[in-house]
Scaffold this motif. Structure first.
Motif, mmCIF file in Angstrom:
data_model
loop_
_atom_site.group_PDB
_atom_site.id
_atom_site.type_symbol
_atom_site.label_atom_id
_atom_site.label_comp_id
_atom_site.label_asym_id
_atom_site.label_seq_id
_atom_site.Cartn_x
_atom_site.Cartn_y
_atom_site.Cartn_z
ATOM 1 N N PHE A 13 115.542 47.856 -63.778
ATOM 2 C CA PHE A 13 114.331 46.928 -63.734
ATOM 3 C C PHE A 13 114.488 46.281 -65.432
ATOM 4 C CE2 PHE A 13 114.338 51.785 -64.570
ATOM 5 C CZ PHE A 13 114.234 51.853 -65.502
ATOM 6 N N PRO A 14 113.235 45.487 -65.146
ATOM 7 C CA PRO A 14 112.787 44.966 -66.575
ATOM 8 C C PRO A 14 112.627 45.882 -67.141
ATOM 9 C CG PRO A 14 112.141 43.420 -64.646
ATOM 10 C CD PRO A 14 112.598 44.595 -63.682
ATOM 11 N N VAL A 15 112.572 46.080 -69.384
ATOM 12 C CA VAL A 15 111.876 46.279 -69.359
ATOM 13 C C VAL A 15 111.283 45.642 -70.972
ATOM 14 C CG1 VAL A 15 113.781 48.618 -69.648
ATOM 15 C CG2 VAL A 15 113.975 46.313 -71.515
ATOM 16 N N GLY A 16 109.747 46.110 -71.266
ATOM 17 C CA GLY A 16 109.411 43.951 -72.090
ATOM 18 C C GLY A 16 108.528 44.343 -70.626
ATOM 19 N N CYS A 17 108.324 44.709 -69.759
ATOM 20 C CA CYS A 17 106.796 44.350 -68.975
ATOM 21 C C CYS A 17 106.781 45.451 -68.109
ATOM 22 C CB CYS A 17 107.363 43.207 -68.157
ATOM 23 S SG CYS A 17 108.321 43.109 -67.108
ATOM 24 N N ALA A 18 105.708 45.218 -67.266
ATOM 25 C CA ALA A 18 105.586 46.516 -65.992
ATOM 26 C C ALA A 18 106.434 47.240 -65.538
ATOM 27 C CB ALA A 18 103.772 46.545 -66.280
ATOM 28 N N PHE A 19 106.366 48.512 -65.099
ATOM 29 C CA PHE A 19 107.140 49.229 -64.381
ATOM 30 C C PHE A 19 106.742 48.656 -63.438
ATOM 31 C CE2 PHE A 19 107.682 51.516 -68.639
ATOM 32 C CZ PHE A 19 109.106 50.533 -68.916
ATOM 33 N N ASP A 20 107.698 47.788 -62.390
ATOM 34 C CA ASP A 20 106.421 47.508 -61.291
ATOM 35 C C ASP A 20 106.666 49.247 -59.871
ATOM 36 O OD1 ASP A 20 105.483 45.655 -58.487
ATOM 37 O OD2 ASP A 20 107.360 46.109 -57.905
ATOM 38 N N LYS A 21 105.504 49.452 -59.600
ATOM 39 C CA LYS A 21 105.276 50.423 -58.012
ATOM 40 C C LYS A 21 106.869 50.409 -57.369
ATOM 41 C CE LYS A 21 101.398 52.065 -58.458
ATOM 42 N NZ LYS A 21 101.351 52.331 -59.974
ATOM 43 N N SER A 22 107.490 49.253 -56.716
ATOM 44 C CA SER A 22 108.374 49.386 -56.017
ATOM 45 C C SER A 22 109.578 50.288 -56.252
ATOM 46 C CB SER A 22 108.915 47.732 -55.455
ATOM 47 O OG SER A 22 109.080 46.986 -56.324
ATOM 48 N N ILE A 23 109.711 50.318 -57.469
ATOM 49 C CA ILE A 23 110.992 50.805 -58.802
ATOM 50 C C ILE A 23 110.884 52.647 -57.602
ATOM 51 C CG2 ILE A 23 112.529 52.092 -60.617
ATOM 52 C CD1 ILE A 23 111.007 49.640 -61.599
ATOM 53 N N VAL A 24 112.018 52.744 -56.962
ATOM 54 C CA VAL A 24 112.533 54.258 -56.780
ATOM 55 C C VAL A 24 111.706 55.095 -57.795
ATOM 56 C CG1 VAL A 24 114.133 55.790 -56.189
ATOM 57 C CG2 VAL A 24 114.050 53.716 -55.358
ATOM 58 N N HIS A 25 111.156 56.530 -57.118
ATOM 59 C CA HIS A 25 110.279 57.681 -58.292
ATOM 60 C C HIS A 25 109.886 57.377 -59.549
ATOM 61 C CE1 HIS A 25 111.983 60.528 -55.324
ATOM 62 N NE2 HIS A 25 113.735 59.786 -55.914
ATOM 63 N N HIS A 26 109.018 56.178 -59.240
ATOM 64 C CA HIS A 26 107.942 55.148 -59.956
ATOM 65 C C HIS A 26 107.208 56.024 -60.866
ATOM 66 C CE1 HIS A 26 104.360 53.286 -61.561
ATOM 67 N NE2 HIS A 26 105.353 51.863 -61.726
ATOM 68 N N LYS A 27 106.483 57.238 -60.445
ATOM 69 C CA LYS A 27 105.848 57.836 -61.569
ATOM 70 C C LYS A 27 105.964 58.557 -62.332
ATOM 71 C CE LYS A 27 107.200 62.192 -58.803
ATOM 72 N NZ LYS A 27 107.285 63.147 -57.386
ATOM 73 N N TYR A 28 108.460 58.867 -62.101
ATOM 74 C CA TYR A 28 108.661 59.481 -63.538
ATOM 75 C C TYR A 28 108.706 58.406 -65.041
ATOM 76 C CZ TYR A 28 110.421 63.235 -60.666
ATOM 77 O OH TYR A 28 109.997 63.570 -59.940
ATOM 78 N N PHE A 29 107.778 57.087 -64.902
ATOM 79 C CA PHE A 29 107.382 56.379 -65.911
ATOM 80 C C PHE A 29 106.795 57.141 -67.157
ATOM 81 C CE2 PHE A 29 109.939 52.926 -63.392
ATOM 82 C CZ PHE A 29 110.690 52.548 -64.114
ATOM 83 N N GLU A 30 105.778 57.871 -66.765
ATOM 84 C CA GLU A 30 105.230 58.097 -66.666
ATOM 85 C C GLU A 30 105.125 58.996 -68.263
ATOM 86 O OE1 GLU A 30 102.215 59.912 -64.261
ATOM 87 O OE2 GLU A 30 101.922 58.765 -63.534
ATOM 88 N N GLY A 31 106.526 58.981 -68.463
ATOM 89 C CA GLY A 31 107.231 60.120 -69.630
ATOM 90 C C GLY A 31 107.875 58.688 -69.905
ATOM 91 N N ASN A 32 107.908 57.265 -69.616
ATOM 92 C CA ASN A 32 108.382 56.830 -71.088
ATOM 93 C C ASN A 32 107.523 56.225 -71.887
ATOM 94 O OD1 ASN A 32 109.508 53.611 -72.050
ATOM 95 N ND2 ASN A 32 110.404 53.712 -70.118
ATOM 96 N N PRO A 33 108.248 56.049 -73.030
ATOM 97 C CA PRO A 33 106.757 55.459 -73.886
ATOM 98 C C PRO A 33 106.476 54.151 -73.788
ATOM 99 C CG PRO A 33 109.171 56.012 -75.022
ATOM 100 C CD PRO A 33 108.898 56.596 -73.555
ATOM 101 N N ASP A 34 106.915 53.359 -73.510
ATOM 102 C CA ASP A 34 106.631 52.370 -73.120
ATOM 103 C C ASP A 34 105.611 51.475 -72.452
ATOM 104 O OD1 ASP A 34 108.392 51.541 -75.311
ATOM 105 O OD2 ASP A 34 109.872 50.604 -72.788
ATOM 106 N N TYR A 35 105.625 52.474 -71.501
ATOM 107 C CA TYR A 35 104.456 52.822 -70.229
ATOM 108 C C TYR A 35 103.011 52.360 -70.913
ATOM 109 C CZ TYR A 35 102.086 54.699 -66.356
ATOM 110 O OH TYR A 35 101.120 54.935 -64.918
#
Ligand code: INS
Ligand code: FE2
Ligand code: FE2
Length: 304
Positions: free
Chosen positions: A164-186
């Motif tokens: 998936f791209p970084v530097g823009c929003a993580f799209d909801k369609s990404i598998v197991h999206h909820k774990y992006f809450e642990g990513n500083p970019d979020y």
């Protein structure tokens, strides 16, 4: 069914076969039959199905989503982009993959060399004249050599899985999206909007993708001056970008060349995904054919 996605700002239309796959309409171009279930008796890419791989795959994506930040991606691209680790042939790198099983994959637990040959052979049956596509099938996952000790033995979350791209929003369609809450970019307002640091139609070449086997193998092929066509390089680089080629997200970042290449990627993906099985290919039997293709499109030794 043809889906036309309106993209007025881009000045061209993103028209592509089907983003949301409908198996009843899925016709492959030759004799290849899409199996109804994977080797574990589940539907393909079902990340919630109760299978023996469910928990380990989820744990894989938890780490992947937390650590794949834009800083991490920049660092990896810079380091591995130097291609100063080793020199070897394409076939030697296929053999290196013999020992690895991909922890992100709910559909296959066979050594990776089997998957490479299964993909290439399935394409070859349906597209006998597109030898570049057979070779693309063989090499598309070779970037997984990053798991090997001579490449720094990167952890699986930095090598495999969907991208998936970084530097823009993580799209909801990404598998197991909820774990992006642990990513500083979020939480970073520069990065967490639809366009983020990019602009509409900027072209995928200008977009930083999460780091892994796709981008690495693209760099290796390009820097070693492969003569594969642009569609082959595009397939290698974006074959794990399911949020785009399956879910139809992030199309606003594509340019016209990307739109053309995406058509080939969508053909390729059926073979990459649905050829996964427990039926092994006779390596020695098909090896001479693939060696001839490697000789046609690559130098004898490549820098990695
Ligand atoms: O688990 C799989 C596997 O790692 C593939 O090589 C990759 O291309 C896919 O996108 C991923 O979901
Ligand atoms: Fe892959
Ligand atoms: Fe693959």
């Amino acid at each position: 069914m043809t889906l036309v996605i309106e993209q007025p700002q881009l000045g061209f239309e993103v028209e592509t076969k089907i983003f949301h796959e409908d198996l009843t309409e899925l016709k492959l171009d030759g004799g290849f039959t899409v199996p109804e279930s994977n080797a574990f008796g589940q539907t393909f890419r079902d990340y919630n199905a109760d299978s023996e791989r469910k928990e380990s795959v989820e744990e894989f994506y938890r780490k992947n989503h937390i650590y794949q930040s834009i800083d991490f991606v920049r660092k990896m691209r810079e380091g591995y982009g130097k291609l100063n680790r080793t020199e070897m042939s394409i076939w030697e790198s296929c053999e290196l993959l013999n020992e690895f099983v991909d922890e992100s994959d709910p559909d296959l637990d066979e050594p990776q060399i089997e998957h490479l040959l299964q993909t290439a052979e399935a394409i070859r049956k349906d597209y006998p004249d597109e030898d570049w596509l057979h070779l693309t099938g063989l090499i598309h996952d070779l970037g997984k050599v990053l798991l090997h000790p001579s490449f720094g033995a990167l952890p699986q979350w930095a090598v495999v899985g969907d991208t998936f791209p970084v530097g823009c929003a993580f799209d909801k369609s990404i598998v197991h999206h909820k774990y992006f809450e642990g990513n500083p970019d979020y939480y970073n307002p520069e990065y967490n909007t639809k366009d983020g640091i990019y602009s509409e139609g900027c072209g995928l070449n200008n977009v930083l993708m999460s780091w892994g086997h796709d981008d690495y193998m693209y760099m290796v092929a390009k820097e070693n001056k492969t003569t594969l066509p642009s569609a082959g390089l595009f397939i290698i680089r974006y074959h794990s970008f399911y949020p785009l080629h399956r879910s139809g997200e992030y199309t606003h970042l594509m340019n016209e060349e990307d739109v053309e290449n995406l058509k080939w990627l969508q053909i390729f993906n059926k073979y990459d995904l649905y050829s996964k099985s427990k039926v092994r290919v006779d390596v020695e039997k098909v090896k001479p054919y693939y060696l001839s293709l490697i000789e046609k499109y690559f130098p004898a030794k490549l820098k990695w």
